[in-house]
Design a protein around this motif. Sequence first.
Motif, mmCIF file in Angstrom:
data_model
loop_
_atom_site.group_PDB
_atom_site.id
_atom_site.type_symbol
_atom_site.label_atom_id
_atom_site.label_comp_id
_atom_site.label_asym_id
_atom_site.label_seq_id
_atom_site.Cartn_x
_atom_site.Cartn_y
_atom_site.Cartn_z
ATOM 1 N N GLU A 316 -27.633 8.036 -43.089
ATOM 2 C CA GLU A 316 -26.940 6.822 -43.525
ATOM 3 C C GLU A 316 -27.887 5.907 -44.293
ATOM 4 N N GLU A 327 -17.437 3.968 -52.916
ATOM 5 C CA GLU A 327 -17.424 4.332 -51.499
ATOM 6 C C GLU A 327 -17.164 5.827 -51.337
ATOM 7 N N SER A 328 -16.331 6.406 -52.193
ATOM 8 C CA SER A 328 -16.048 7.843 -52.107
ATOM 9 C C SER A 328 -17.305 8.664 -52.398
ATOM 10 N N GLN A 331 -19.583 8.406 -49.343
ATOM 11 C CA GLN A 331 -19.116 9.237 -48.247
ATOM 12 C C GLN A 331 -19.381 10.712 -48.519
ATOM 13 N N PHE A 429 -15.878 9.554 -39.173
ATOM 14 C CA PHE A 429 -16.866 10.582 -39.542
ATOM 15 C C PHE A 429 -17.250 11.435 -38.339
#
Length: 594
Positions: A316, A327-328, A331, A429
């Motif tokens: 992270e 954001e995609s 991720q 997640f």
Amino acid sequence: MKVTLSALDTSESSFTPLVVIEFAQDVKEETKEWLKNRIIAKKKDGDNNDDFLTMAECQFIIKHELENLRAKDEKMIPGYPQAKLYPGKSLLRRLLTSGIVIQVFPLHDSEALKKLEDTWYTRFALKYQPIDSIRGYFGETIALYFGFLEYFTFALIPMAVIGLPYYLFVWEDYDKYVIFASFNLIWSTVILEVWKRGCANMTYRWGTLLMKRKFEEPRPGFHGVLGINSITGKEEPLYPSYKRQLRIYLVSLPFVCLCLYFSLYVMMIYFDMEVWALGLHENSGSEWTSVLLYVPSIIYAIVIEIMNRLYRYAAEFLTSWENHRLESAYQNHLILKVLVFNFLNCFASLFYIAFVLKDMKLLRQSLATLLITSQILNQIVESFLPYWLQRKHGVRVKRKVQALKADIDATLYEQVILEKEMGTYLGTFDDYLELFLQFGYVSLFSCVYPLAAAFAVLNNFTEVNSDALKMCRVFKRPFSEPSASIGVWQLAFETMSVISVVTNCALIGMSPQVNAVFPESKADLILIVVAVEHALLALKFILAFAIPDKPRHIQMKLARLEFESLEALKQQQMKLVTENLKEGPKESGKEKAT
């Protein structure tokens, strides 16, 4: 007379608080006033219709607005000269990292939550989950996870039912597992394709199926020099992509490789422990040493869980440091890093036992121990331990509130105090990752341990209730997020199903019964195994192509929607052309008069 604890509880206003911003103690008034003015300045006029948006959707809009508050001319946060700002910096992120704002979270709706709990998990009965109600309260992303969890659990039942007789009656006859492995291939393909259709049904009903990510807003953690986006024309931070690529290939990639090497090193220590336990058992032959044979696998399973969680934090940090705009994209890079490490960390030892040591008895033992231990640890760490801690904290808070006033209402103040100390739900997640690893344990070595599906079903029936419990009572209410599918996890599961075809074919080819058919030429055996594997993969891709991702009625509705949109656009264009033609002669007359 009953007394309330908070000035927010007033009979004069119908204000319903949706989101709480918790400041640090002794925050300066000028800082609070500055943030309040920035929020008000961001606010736009709109319809004040309480029935148009759900509470979850309102909270999502508030979160979106707060995250898109960015510095323009400010050099620092008022009252805190050490908290520097530059154009384009996310104000909320700076306030959080500077410790001025402790947290931002949405409040639970007590009445709606109680209704949801009554239909969801408080009554232990075999029934479908209220997915639409979950979506209305928590949003599409969480509703899709619980929908997938429920679907995956029921999809495992055929594998569990077929696997039980194989486990009980024909354990060592590996040639008879050809049928089971073939069924596993068809099963893994069909359930993933059928899920796509069910997912399309749900998201069409919710209105998110056609949600576009092409013009996604920059994520809150994205930073750069404030400029104009050349495509959208909006003002937003700009960051050169080559800098991001340098960070990925020169720092993140070497770090991931180093972690993978460390994981393999720990695996070799585990095998040394297995050799030591086996030698001790052979020398003594007592009952306690036979139990000791399982200890290395249990210790290794615990170490795997610890390493997975530690690596998650490092992944992270690295992915955030890479400074992805969307954001995609963030991720996708995070999931790729975590999946690669978790796959190697959880399954490398099983591949080593199967294809290097070729010890099927040890493979069964290790697989069973890893599967059961990881499931027990996940249940304890994710649900029961946080719930127990939350219950203890809730009792302490209620005692403090009651000590302030003997006769008191359950006020908004008390609700905020209770909820602000709850844990923060970090997203789906970890939940999807748990299901992904479970899918791997079930499918990769199914011909060696067909009982894995039965253990997975038992675990998931309790997982549904424990996950529901933690969403409602353990964690703060998360901000809702719209979703059209389970995203990159669909690809991850499909990749795992392809790998399972290869491993199951290889394991069957290594069995003594199959080898006895080709005593002279091992080359013929290898060629036949490879041919069978390619044929099964071809069958898998044919099935995936033959089963449409969207049901026929959804395809027709989407086509009709596209047709109506085009017709509306044509009518609008014709109207504009007609208006221009009518205005044309008038303008010509004016020109003549001039």
